[in-house]
Structures are given as C-alpha cells and as structure tokens.
Write an enzyme that holds these catalytic residues in place. Structure first.
Site, short mmCIF file in Angstrom:
data_model
loop_
_atom_site.label_atom_id
_atom_site.label_comp_id
_atom_site.label_asym_id
_atom_site.label_seq_id
_atom_site.Cartn_x
_atom_site.Cartn_y
_atom_site.Cartn_z
CD GLU A 1 -3.10 -1.08 0.43
OE1 GLU A 1 -2.83 -0.25 -0.72
OE2 GLU A 1 -3.88 -1.79 0.18
CG ASP B 1 -5.56 -7.12 -7.69
OD1 ASP B 1 -4.23 -7.43 -7.02
OD2 ASP B 1 -6.33 -6.45 -7.18
CD GLU C 1 -14.73 -4.90 -1.32
OE1 GLU C 1 -14.80 -4.65 -2.35
OE2 GLU C 1 -13.66 -5.09 -0.65
CB THR D 1 -2.09 -0.68 -9.50
OG1 THR D 1 -3.39 -1.50 -9.28
CG2 THR D 1 -1.57 -0.38 -8.00
C1 DMJ Z 1 -6.41 0.42 -5.18
O1 DMJ Z 1 -5.72 0.86 -4.09
C2 DMJ Z 1 -5.47 -0.11 -6.10
O2 DMJ Z 1 -6.08 0.03 -7.10
C3 DMJ Z 1 -5.16 -1.59 -5.93
O3 DMJ Z 1 -4.29 -1.94 -6.79
C4 DMJ Z 1 -5.96 -2.46 -5.39
N1 DMJ Z 1 -7.37 -1.66 -5.25
C5 DMJ Z 1 -7.47 -0.29 -4.46
C6 DMJ Z 1 -8.68 0.03 -4.67
O4 DMJ Z 1 -9.87 -0.85 -4.78
#
Ligand code: DMJ
Length: 928
Positions: A147, A294, A388, A492
């Site tokens: 994060e 993902d 979710e 992302t």
């Molecule tokens: C975001 O912090 C980023 O896109 C991450 O890759 C996963 N998803 C969250 C938001 O849903």
C-alpha cells in the site's frame, strides 16, 4: 496506432523509443480514437452533456477533497460520518486495512496528480507545498509495503511527474526543485529493508522508522505475502530508479518478479494467492485475477509498456493464456486451483477483479472485456454498487463496498477502445449512484452493506486517487486536460508516470535478470492486436452485439448449477448434486454422496466440487447469520436520508423485514438505560426512544419505552468506541420468556454509530430517523416534505447554487431550509426488496443483553434461508421451481425441525470431508 498495428504489434517491435505514446495512458493499447468513428448504437452523448457530467465530477471531487482538507488533514483519511480525521491508534483497529495508514497524510499524497488531471493546478501547487511542509515519512508505524508503494511512493512520483511537466510549461511550479522526488527516494530507501529475504520477495509490512529487524520494529516475523503484494512494485521502483539514477530500486523489484515467475505452477502457468517469502512455497493455491493477485498481472504488462523489456510481455502473455484457458468463463472470472486448474476454487467473485476488463483492453482483447464489464454492470444495477464479493449466480456474498474505482477504470478504458457512448451512460450511472447513496454532508461514505444502503465511516484515499480521475477522463475531451494524458501510464493506483522513462537510465534492463523466457513456446501468443480502426468502422455495433446476449445475465440467468442440472436431464444423465440443494433427509442425496469419488472421475470431480461448495456455503451462512443488518437512516435536516447507519435487529418486537419501516423523531429516555419505568414519558411519547445498553435485558428496556408510548427504540452500546466497523453485529436476544407483548421495533447501534445520532440531537435538536431493513430512496423519504430539490435530484449544480459553502455544514444547513420548496414525489422505492434476513434466526436464548454470541453449531442453517433469490426464466424455470418449491415446502412445514435435522449430518459430513481434503492436499503435494 500505426506502430501498434504493424510488426509484432502491441509495440514490441519498437522497444527503444517510447512506443506507447498512443497506447498506454488511454490504455487503448492498440486503440486510438475509436471515439471519432462511432456512428450507431447507443445514442451519442452531446458535448454539452459530457461537459455537464465532467463538471459534476469536479464538484464531487471538491466535496470529497474539501471535506478531507477541512476536517481531516493532516490525518491519513477522512471519516465522513463523524466528520473528522482517521488517526491510526486513535480509532479501534480495523486490522489489515489500517496498514495503509502511516501518519503521512495519505489522502493528500494520493490526491496530488488527480488535482492536475482535474485542472486544479493552483490547488496542486498548494497541496505540494503542504506535503513538503507537513509530511513526515519517519513515523514509528508499521505499514503495508504494497500500500505504501502504490499510494505514497506512487503518489509522490505522480506528483513529481506532473510538477516537472507544469514547471516546463512555464506558469506553475516554477519554484519546484524535485522536492517530491527527494521524498520519494527517502521513502524508497525506507522500504528496501523489506526485501532482505533469501527469495527477494519483500516482507508484507515494515516499520517506517525502525525497518524490519530491530526489536522496536514490531514486524519481520511474517512468513507469507500475497502475490500482488510482492509483484506490484516494478512501476514505482523502476520510475524511482530512472528518475534518480539509483538503480537499486528497479533491481529489487525485478528480483521479486523473477522469483514469482520462477515459482509459477509450471503445468498451469498460474500463480497462487499467497506465497511463503522464505521458501517460495505457495501457501494459498487458489488462483484468480482479483484479490491477492490482480495487480501482479497488471504490472507485468505495464512494465513492458513502461520499460520496453520483452520478458515482461512474454510472462504476461503466458499468464494471460492460462487465465483465458482456466479462469475466464465468460462473462465470469472464476478462481481455480493452480494444480487442478479445471477445478473451481470458489463459487463467488470479488470486486477487485473489475479492473481486469481494463487490462484486457490494454492487451487488446476486447470481446471478453466487454462481456465481463457488462456482467459487472448488471450486478451494479441490481445493488447500486459492486459488492465486495458476489456469487456466480449474482447473489451478494460480501455486502460491503468501499467506493472502489476498478469498475470506473474499466469503463474508461472500454470507452477509449470502443468509442461506444454506452460507456458514457455507464459512467453517468456511477456518478448518480455515488451522489444518491454514498454522498453524505461531510464527503462520501463507503457502503457498509449494499443491500441495506448503510454506510461505513470511511473514505479511502484511492477514491480520490482513482475514481475521480477515471470519471473525469471518461467525459473529458483532449483539450479539457492541460497536458497530454497519452504521454503517461497509469499505475495500479492511477498515478501517472511519464513514458519517456523508458529511454532514461536504462542500465538495469540491459543487464536483464531474466534468462528463461527464450525457452517459452510463444506460438500461442497473440502478438498483434485487433485494430479498432478496422474493427469498429466496419461494425459500429460491435460492442453492442457482444453485450446483447448478456443483457439479462444477472436478473434472468439460470444459476449455473441449474443450467448443468438441466443439461444433464436433457442428456438423460443424473444431475450432479449441488451443495445448495443438498438435503440430509433425502435418501437419494445420501446415495449420491456415497458414490462421490468412487465410481468415475466425473463423480470424483463432482464430489470435490460438492465438498468445496459445502464448506463455502457453511462459512457464508455463518457470515450471514452473524450479520443480519438493519438500517437507521437519518432523514431530517441537514441529513435528508444521506446518512445510513448499520443496526442490529432484535429477536422480538416488530420485524422490520416483514413490515413497513418505522419513522419518527428521536428522544432520549430517562433513565437513559431504560431499565425502569420512564420518568419522561411525555418526551418519548410517539417518538423513537434512545436507550443505553446494559444493566437489564433488552426486552425489559423495550417494554419500558413501549409503556411510555414510544413507537420504536434504538439501544446504543455503552462500550465506548465500539463500532460495526470492528465488531460483528448481533441480534438482541429476548428474555427467555414470551415477548409477544412487545410490538414496537427495536434496533441496536454500536457506540460510534449511536453517537452520530446523539451528536445530531445536540446540534439540531429535532432529529428524525427511519428504522427499516434497507435504506429507502431519498425521494420516497422526503415525499411531501419541504426540502431543497437538490437533495432529491442529487444535482450538485443546484446544490452549489443553494449551498455555496458545501464545506460548512451548519451554514449550508440554514440555506437549505430557507431555499426549500414543496415537492410531492412519487414513491420511487425499488420494487426489488431484499429478501435477506427476512427471518433472522433466533439462535441464542441468552438471558442477558450482552450474551448474544452464537455457537458454531447454531450457525449452520437451512441453505435456502437468508439468501437473495435470483429470478429465473426460460428453460430452467420448471426445474428451478421444483427445487425451490421442494425446499420451501420443507421450510414451511416445520422450519425448526427441518433445520435441526440438517445441522447434525452436515457437521459430521464436514468432519469426514476435512479428512478427504487433507488427503487431497497431500496428493497435491506429492504431485509437486
Ligand atoms: C487500489 O488501492 C489499487 O487499485 C489496488 O491495486 C487495489 N485496489 C485498490 C482500490 O480498490
């Protein structure tokens, strides 16, 4: 486009230049302005309307960002219900979610480049100054490496990228001297100790001040990490290396990626969800494209785009081939086992996978992107947001929705790829739903439960980093943005990194650490992309023709199991037994069970699937039994139905799921604990009484307020700081005696939710609430009331007119009253009323109000109970009706007996299956 369309296509033929200028940022990998070629299909949206929607997005961003800056900054995040900052350590822990919070003004950093995309250059300049002045990256806090990388390092780098762009333009940021980059570098060095493992995979958490090893660090003992956690670093780390010339960051991120690639399951080419960072063993061997994996896939493709290194594309293509072979079951994307990829690992999908259609656009595989996106959109239309998790037959599996941006992201990319105005309409719906259901006076609140419409006191930073960017870009024309978005790639977290980095400080890619990709058989790679200039002009209805067959997939589809049952009937074979249909009292079912695993490989496969389903079903039911939510909606000024609190029901009194909601003003009872005859009956008469939890039974409180003339009651938890964010909801038990005399509805609120009402009374005196099983449409709530029309229409432009200072609640509240108008509205309540929790199971005969916990054996209930029903039509109707009727008859005849009968056998069967599963896992190990 010409580059992308020719040669090896998709840009790999021109890796030395920035071949992606037409490709990356729009994610229209092989797709240029398809927007200009649209001629038919959904009605085109006028420039005027797009501008209006763009302005609406700007206003919404102001509402979210303004409230964060006013009420939360310098805290990491805004708590939009209580209108204050979320400071880690000062709120009850939410577990892993809190690992994103490092006391470094997360939301401000995550919002930096959004400000520039939204043309808020002045605000960007202010925000950068604040970051430089206020943010400390050296806090004694344990944070998630993943994060912190995507949100903070990415945020700083995105901010730096646009700061230097602005500086070069000559008007703004003239004073800027790479300060954000210096901070990014400082943070990069802070994260490096996490990589001190033999595998090179990073530890999942690090202490910003003390790193990993020191005793004060309070971390470094973890053994596992998720694949996405270890595989989503290369864009930020490579950008940091290339911006600064310090190669170490890119080297570390590459090493982690190389290790993951080495560890892929060789026969399926899939990766698991979690991996041991020391041994490299897969800890969770299920594999999908959503949570836990993902962005690993996303970064392989985007690393190729940014860095021009073929090895990343080859890896991505290898995985993509496996995904399409095993996981993609259009329009679904279903997790499978990495060793047995033909075997589904779950019967549900998670919301994070909604990014995947966008990635497929970048890859150039449009058809499945359109299909999955359409399926997701229908789930959204059903529940207003993407829950979710939801099952393969589109029932809610996990009802929360933290305002995730993935679906908006895919919508944007699909629009860029197809130019189909349908996607603009999708974006419009997203905007409307956000304003209608998530907007609260102090920001936007996550949905605690999409079925009830209740809120959570949470506005994640990614909402500002991503949602507003994608929505704004969706409606914007090129000239609406002050720079060329196509010169950048989105990380992302939607942070922008310039594509020119591909040709800067390339030394690392030269000494490529990957040696293996030459061995790959790439005959199955699609080295070319569909050329939209050919595809769409020839068939402007292309996207629509793909969507058409899926139009009713959610509301009218046969549940997948039923389809297979029906097919079996047609072929004359016995239908496979599905867990949700299983009845332990049915001798035929028991016979089928006995045979499973014995007769043939098909039986064995059915048996394994049945076991998995049964275990999932059981845990799902446990979850649902623990959380039978109700809604307390504050309907009076200035809330007007916009704040919805999650409440627990009572096992006595009026059942709100069966009766119309109860509405009334609230009044505190005296004594506040409601344990004796009230001394202020005149105050609670005709009202909803507020009572404190404790000192006597819930039923006793209910009787006392009922005797005083209350029309309902809300019990507020006496444990200060408790919240439904952190504690499981429960049902208030009766007193073990007959409670039929209690006629009024009773709901329970944890202390934090309760204090929102108590604070409202303090501030506004007259507070009216609605007690129901599901939040009501605001139009229905406000029918015939004097209210400002913007509340009904959720039209922010009007809101602006009437509420010039949206950031000042009390001031705006006065204006609302004075500018109100009489509206008579048609009741717009959705015909689809959730059947969930229609009959909360009376589980605990607890005789004290705090003894509401549920024993595990009590938690298993009838599989047909507490589930949303999926309407069926077409060929499967009869069969499904039969199944449904069968189960309904059983429930109706004597639910308690029938449930009791089911609990025991399932328990013992599960015990047997656990042994089987262990054996199955051993078998998997042996195969390895
Ligand atoms: C975001 O912090 C980023 O896109 C991450 O890759 C996963 N998803 C969250 C938001 O849903």
């Amino acid at each position: 486009m010409s580059e992308a369309g020719g040669g090896r296509g998709c840009g790999s033929s021109v890796p030395q230049r920035a071949p992606w200028s037409l490709v990356a940022a729009t994610a229209a990998f092989c797709l240029v302005s398809a927007t200009s070629v649209w001629t038919a299909g959904a009605a085109p949206m006028s420039r005027e309307e797009r501008q209006k929607l763009g302005n609406q997005v700007l206003e919404m961003f102001d509402h979210a960002y303004g409230n964060y800056m006013e009420h939360a900054y310098p805290a990491d995040e805004l708590m939009p219900l209580t209108c204050r900052g979320r400071v880690r350590g000062q709120e009850p822990s939410r577990g892993d979610v809190d690992d994103a919070l490092g006391k470094f003004s997360l939301t401000l950093i995550d919002s930096l480049d959004t400000l520039v995309v939204l043309n808020k250059t002045k605000e960007f300049e202010d925000a950068v100054r604040k970051v430089l002045r206020d943010v400390n990256l050296d806090n004694d806090v344990v944070v998630s490496v993943f994060e912190t990388n995507i949100r903070v390092l990415g945020g700083l780098l995105g901010g730096h990228s646009l700061a230097i762009m602005l500086k070069e333009k000559g008007e703004y940021m003239q004073w800027y001297n790479d300060e954000l980059l210096q901070m990014a570098k400082q943070l990069g060095y802070k994260l490096l100790p996490a990589f001190n493992t033999t595998s090179g995979l990073p530890y999942p958490r690090i202490n910003l001040k003390f790193g990993i090893r020191k005793p004060e660090a309070r971390t470094g003992t973890e053994t596992d990490t998720c694949t996405a956690c270890a595989g989503t670093l290369i864009l930020e780390f490579a950008a940091l290396s290339r911006f600064t010339g310090a190669t170490i960051f890119e080297e570390y991120a590459r090493k982690a990626l190389d290790f993951l690639w080495e560890k892929r399951q060789r026969s399926s080419n899939l990766v698991g969800v979690t991996i041991n960072i020391h041994t490299g063993d897969w800890v969770r061997k299920d594999s999908g494209v959503g949570a836990g994996i993902d962005s690993y896939y996303e970064y392989l493709l985007k690393a190729y785009v940014l860095l021009g290194d073929d090895s990343f594309l080859e890896r991505f293509n290898t995985h993509y081939d496996a995904i399409m072979r095993y996981i993609s079951q259009p329009p679904l994307l279903l997790d499978v086992h990495i060793h047995k990829p033909m075997l589904n690992a779950r019967t549900w999908m998670d919301a994070l996978l909604a990014f995947f259609p966008g990635l497929q656009v970048l890859k150039g595989d449009i058809r499945p992107a359109i299909e999955t996106h359409e399926m997701l959109y229908q789930v959204i239309k059903k529940h207003n947001f993407l829950p979710e998790a939801f099952t393969t037959d589109f029932r809610v599996h996990w009802a929360q929705h933290p305002l995730r941006p993935e679906f908006a992201e895919s919508t944007y990319f699909l629009y860029k790829a197809t130019g189909d105005p349908y996607y603009l309409e999708v974006g419009k719906t997203l905007i409307e739903n956000l304003n209608k259901y998530a907007r609260v006076p102090c920001g936007f609140a996550a949905m605690k439960d999409v079925r009830t419409g209740s809120h959570e006191d949470r506005m994640d930073s990614f909402f500002l980093a991503e949602m507003f960017k994608y929505l704004y870009l969706l409606f914007a024309d090129k000239e609406d943005i002050i720079f060329d978005i196509e010169d950048y790639i989105f990380t992302t977290e939607a942070h922008l990194l310039p594509l020119w980095l591909s040709t800067t400080n390339q030394s690392i890619s030269k000494k490529n650490t990957t040696s293996e990709y030459t061995e790959l058989d790439d005959s199955n790679f699609d080295w070319t992309c569909p050329n939209t200039q050919i595809l769409f002009p020839n068939d402007p209805l292309y996207a629509q023709s793909i969507r058409e067959p899926l139009k009713n997939v959610v509301d009218k589809s046969c549940p997948r199991g039923i389809i297979r049952v029906e097919e079996s009937f047609r072929s004359g074979a016995k239908p496979p037994l599905r867990a949700r249909d299983f009845m332990a009292t049915n001798p035929e079912h028991l016979e089928i069970l006995k045979k499973m695993g014995a007769a043939s490989s098909i039986d064995a496969e059915d048996g394994l699937r049945f076991m998995q389903e049964m275990i999932e079903l059981s845990s799902q039911q446990q979850k649902e039994q623990q959380l039978p939510p109700r809604a307390v909606q504050i309907v009076s000024h200035p809330f007007f139905g916009r704040v919805v609190l999650t409440a627990g029901p009572a096992q006595f009194g009026l059942d709100l799921s069966k009766h119309k909601e109860t509405r009334g003003f609230v009044a505190s009872s005296k004594p506040y604990n409601g344990c004796s005859e009230l001394t202020n009956p005149e105050a609670v008469m005709g009202k909803i009484a507020l009572i404190q939890r404790g000192q006597c039974m819930f039923a006793e409180k209910a009787r006392n307020i009922q005797n005083a003339g209350a029309i309902g009651g809300i019990v507020i938890d006496d444990n200060e700081g408790s919240s439904s964010d952190t504690a499981p909801l429960f049902q208030m038990a009766g007193d073990g005696k007959d409670t039929d005399d209690i006629k009024i509805p009773m709901l329970f609120l944890f202390s934090k939710e309760g204090s929102i009402i108590l604070d409202a009374i303090r501030e506004y005196e007259e507070v009216e609430v609605l007690l129901s099983d599901k939040a009501k449409d605001r139009a229905a709530i406000l029918k015939g009331k004097m209210i400002p029309s913007y509340i009904i229409n959720s039209n922010p432009e009007m809101e602006n007119e009437e509420q010039p200072s949206s950031e000042n609640d009390s001031q705006s509240a006065e204006q609302i009253t004075s500018s109100s108008q009489e509206v008579d509205l048609v009741d717009q309540e959705s015909p689809e009323e959730s059947s969930l929790n229609s009959q909360p199971e009376s589980l605990s005969p607890a005789d004290m109000d705090n003894a509401a916990s549920v024993s595990p054996s009590e938690q298993i209930s009838n599989p047909m109970e507490n589930h949303e029903t999926t309407s069926l039509d077409g060929e499967c109707t009869d069969l499904d009706n039969q199944l449904q009727e069968q189960s309904e008859t059983e429930e109706d005849s004597n639910p308690n007996v029938s449930w009791g009968k089911k609990v025991q056998p399932i328990d013992s069967i599960l015990a047997d299956w656990n042994e089987d599963i262990e054996a199955f896992e051993m078998m998997e190990k042996d195969e390895l």
